[in-house]
Scaffold this motif. Structure first.
Motif, short mmCIF file in Angstrom:
data_model
loop_
_atom_site.label_atom_id
_atom_site.label_comp_id
_atom_site.label_asym_id
_atom_site.label_seq_id
_atom_site.Cartn_x
_atom_site.Cartn_y
_atom_site.Cartn_z
N UNK A 1 7.18 0.90 85.01
CA UNK A 1 6.55 0.63 83.73
C UNK A 1 7.45 -0.23 82.84
N UNK A 2 8.75 0.06 82.86
CA UNK A 2 9.70 -0.68 82.03
C UNK A 2 9.90 -2.11 82.51
N UNK A 3 10.06 -2.27 83.83
CA UNK A 3 10.51 -3.54 84.40
C UNK A 3 9.44 -4.25 85.21
N UNK A 4 8.36 -3.54 85.59
CA UNK A 4 7.40 -4.09 86.52
C UNK A 4 7.89 -3.92 87.95
N UNK A 5 6.97 -4.01 88.91
CA UNK A 5 7.34 -3.82 90.31
C UNK A 5 8.36 -4.84 90.76
N UNK A 6 8.14 -6.11 90.42
CA UNK A 6 9.07 -7.16 90.85
C UNK A 6 10.44 -6.96 90.22
N UNK A 7 10.46 -6.55 88.95
CA UNK A 7 11.73 -6.32 88.27
C UNK A 7 12.52 -5.20 88.90
N UNK A 8 11.83 -4.13 89.28
CA UNK A 8 12.51 -3.02 89.95
C UNK A 8 13.04 -3.47 91.31
N UNK B 1 4.70 6.34 101.72
CA UNK B 1 3.61 5.73 102.49
C UNK B 1 3.70 4.21 102.54
N UNK B 2 4.75 3.64 101.99
CA UNK B 2 4.91 2.18 101.94
C UNK B 2 5.67 1.68 103.16
N UNK B 3 5.19 0.59 103.73
CA UNK B 3 5.86 -0.07 104.86
C UNK B 3 6.15 -1.51 104.44
N UNK B 4 7.43 -1.83 104.43
CA UNK B 4 7.88 -3.10 103.86
C UNK B 4 8.16 -4.10 104.98
N UNK B 5 7.54 -5.26 104.89
CA UNK B 5 7.79 -6.33 105.85
C UNK B 5 9.19 -6.89 105.64
N UNK B 6 9.90 -7.14 106.74
CA UNK B 6 11.26 -7.67 106.59
C UNK B 6 11.25 -9.09 106.04
N UNK B 7 10.22 -9.86 106.39
CA UNK B 7 10.10 -11.22 105.86
C UNK B 7 9.72 -11.12 104.38
N UNK C 1 -2.51 -4.60 101.26
CA UNK C 1 -1.72 -5.49 102.10
C UNK C 1 -1.36 -6.75 101.32
N UNK C 2 -0.08 -7.09 101.32
CA UNK C 2 0.35 -8.35 100.73
C UNK C 2 1.59 -8.82 101.47
N UNK C 3 2.25 -9.83 100.92
CA UNK C 3 3.42 -10.40 101.61
C UNK C 3 4.55 -9.39 101.76
N UNK C 4 4.57 -8.37 100.89
CA UNK C 4 5.67 -7.41 100.95
C UNK C 4 5.44 -6.31 101.98
N UNK C 5 4.20 -6.16 102.46
CA UNK C 5 3.90 -5.12 103.43
C UNK C 5 2.58 -4.45 103.12
#
Length: 352
Positions: free
Chosen positions: A293-300, A131-137, A111-115
Motif C-alpha cells: 500500500x505504501x510503495x506499490x507492488x513494483x516499489x516493494x 501461491x505466487x510463482x515467479x518467472x526467472x525472466x 498471469x503476467x511477465x512476472x509469473x
C-alpha cells in the motif's frame, strides 16, 4: 501422464518418511504441469511441518496418503513440463513454493511477465504469498549463478527483510538494544544484516558452539551464548525470538524486567512453539501488505531486489552448499536438518 514420486513425512513423527511412486494426472483446460527441479531444505521447512496443523501448511500440497502423512512445503525452482495455457510456455523456469515431489499441477491465474498465481481450489483461501510463482525472466532478484542462494535464502530473506523493515518502520520501538535469538540461523542473520548500523545495538544469542561462526558474520555488535543472558546491559530492549526456547525468554524477562519493552515471536527452530508465550507475533505477509500500500507492488519488488543483491554479495561467503540428488538425497537432507545435524555454514540443496 508422467511417472513421478512423492516424499511424505509423518505428521505426528516428522522423522517417519515415505517415498511413493505414481503418475501425474492428465491436465484439464487451464492447468499446467511443473517439474520440480531444485529445492532447498532449511530449518524454515521444518517450521512449516511443525506448524502444519495450526498454520495450515499441510493443506498446500495434499499427500493423498491419508491423514497421518503430510508434504512439507519447500522453496525452489521448477520448469513447465506441460501447459494448456498459451501464455505459459513449456520450459519456462519458475521460482516458488513446491512439494517434495517430482511434479506439481497448478491452475495459473493473474498471469503476467512476472509469473502467475496458483488458484487451485484447495489453495484458494490459503495465504496468497505462498501461491505466487515467479518467472526467472524479468525477476530483478534473479541471477542464474545465484540460484542456490535464492533457494536457500530468498524465502527466509523476505521474512528477514520484512522483519527489519517493520522494526525500522516503528522507529525500533524506542529500543537501545535489539536481542536476536537463534542468531546463527539464516533468517536471524539476514535480518541483522538489514538492521546493523541503522539504530540500536544488535546482540545475537546462539549456542556456545556457534558463537565463533556468528561473530565472524559481522552482523552483530555483540554475540553471546544463551547462558550469558545476564551479561546484557539493562537498557530498553526489543527481543526478536527465532528460537522458541522458553528458558531464554524466562532468562531475559528475569534479567531485564521492565526494560524488555517488546517481545516478538518470529518463528522457531527447535520445534517449541513460541507464539503463545511472546508478547506479539511477527507475520511477514502483514508487513508486506502494508508496504504494498505504501510503495506499490513494483516499489516493494525494487526495494526487495536492492536489499537482496546487497545481501547476496556477502552471503555467498557465508554458506557452503551441500548437494543431494533425487528422493534419497531429499530424505537425507530432511532428516539431517530435522535432527539439527546441519552446521550453520552448510546449505542443503537437492537436485531432483
Amino acid at each position: 501422464m508422467t511417472a513421478t514420486w512423492t516424499f511424505a513425512v509423518g505428521r505426528d513423527d516428522l522423522a517417519r518418511t515415505s517415498v511413493t511412486g505414481g503418475s501425474t494426472p492428465a491436465l484439464t483446460d487451464g492447468e499446467v504441469l511443473l517439474r520440480v527441479d531444485r529445492v532447498g531444505i532449511t530449518a524454515n521447512n521444518v517450521t512449516y511441518a511443525v506448524l502444519g496443523e495450526s498454520m495450515r501448511y499441510w493443506e498446500f500440497f495434499p499427500s493423498g496418503l491419508g491423514a497421518g502423512w503430510g508434504l512439507p512445503p519447500l522453496w525452489g525452482f521448477a520448469e513447465v513440463a506441460e501447459s494448456t495455457i498459451a501464455e505459459i510456455k513449456t520450459g519456462q523456469r519458475l521460482y516458488g513454493y513446491l512439494p517434495p515431489a517430482g511434479h506439481l499441477v497448478v491452475r495459473p491465474d493473474r498471469i503476467d511477465d512476472s509469473g502467475f498465481r496458483d488458484v487451485s481450489a484447495h489453495r484458494a483461501d490459503l495465504p496468497s504469498p505462498y501461491n505466487a510463482y515467479r518467472a526467472t525472466i524479468g525477476d530483478a532478484a534473479y541471477r542464474a549463478d545465484q540460484e542456490d542462494l535464492l533457494v536457500l535464502f530468498r524465502p527466509l530473506f523476505f521474512t528477514s527483510f520484512m522483519l527489519a523493515d517493520q522494526v525500522a518502520d516503528n522507529s525500533f520501538y524506542g529500543a537501545e538494544a535489539i536481542v536476536v535469538s537463534s542468531a546463527s540461523s539464516k533468517t536471524a542473520y539476514a535480518a541483522a544484516f538489514e538492521l546493523h548500523g541503522r539504530g540500536p545495538r544488535l546482540i545475537g544469542l546462539t549456542s556456545p558452539g556457534n558463537v565463533a561462526f556468528t561473530e565472524a558474520l559481522g552482523c552483530y555488535d555483540q554475540v553471546l551464548a544463551y547462558d550469558q543472558v545476564s551479561d546484557l546491559a539493562a537498557v530498553p530492549t526489543v527481543y526478536l525470538d527465532l528460537s522458541g526456547a522458553p528458558e531464554t525468554r524466562t532468562g531475559l524477562r528475569f534479567h531485564l524486567g521492565s526494560q524488555l519493552i517488546r517481545d516478538i515471536a518470529v518463528g522457531l527452530t527447535n520445534r517449541i512453539p513460541n507464539a503463545d508465550a511472546a508478547g506479539e507475533v511477527f507475520f511477514a505477509p502483514v508487513q508486506m501488505r502494508k508496504r504494498r500500500q505504501d510503495w506499490g507492488r513494483d516499489g516493494l519488488d525494487e526495494r526487495f531486489a536492492e536489499a537482496w543483491h546487497r545481501f547476496a554479495a556477502v552471503a555467498q561467503g557465508w554458506v557452503d552448499v551441500r548437494l543431494g540428488q533425487g528422493p534419497d538425497g531429499l530424505r537425507e537432507a530432511w532428516l539431517d536438518v530435522l535432527a539439527g545435524r546441519t552446521p550453520p555454514r552448510t546449505g542443503r540443496i537437492v537436485q531432483l
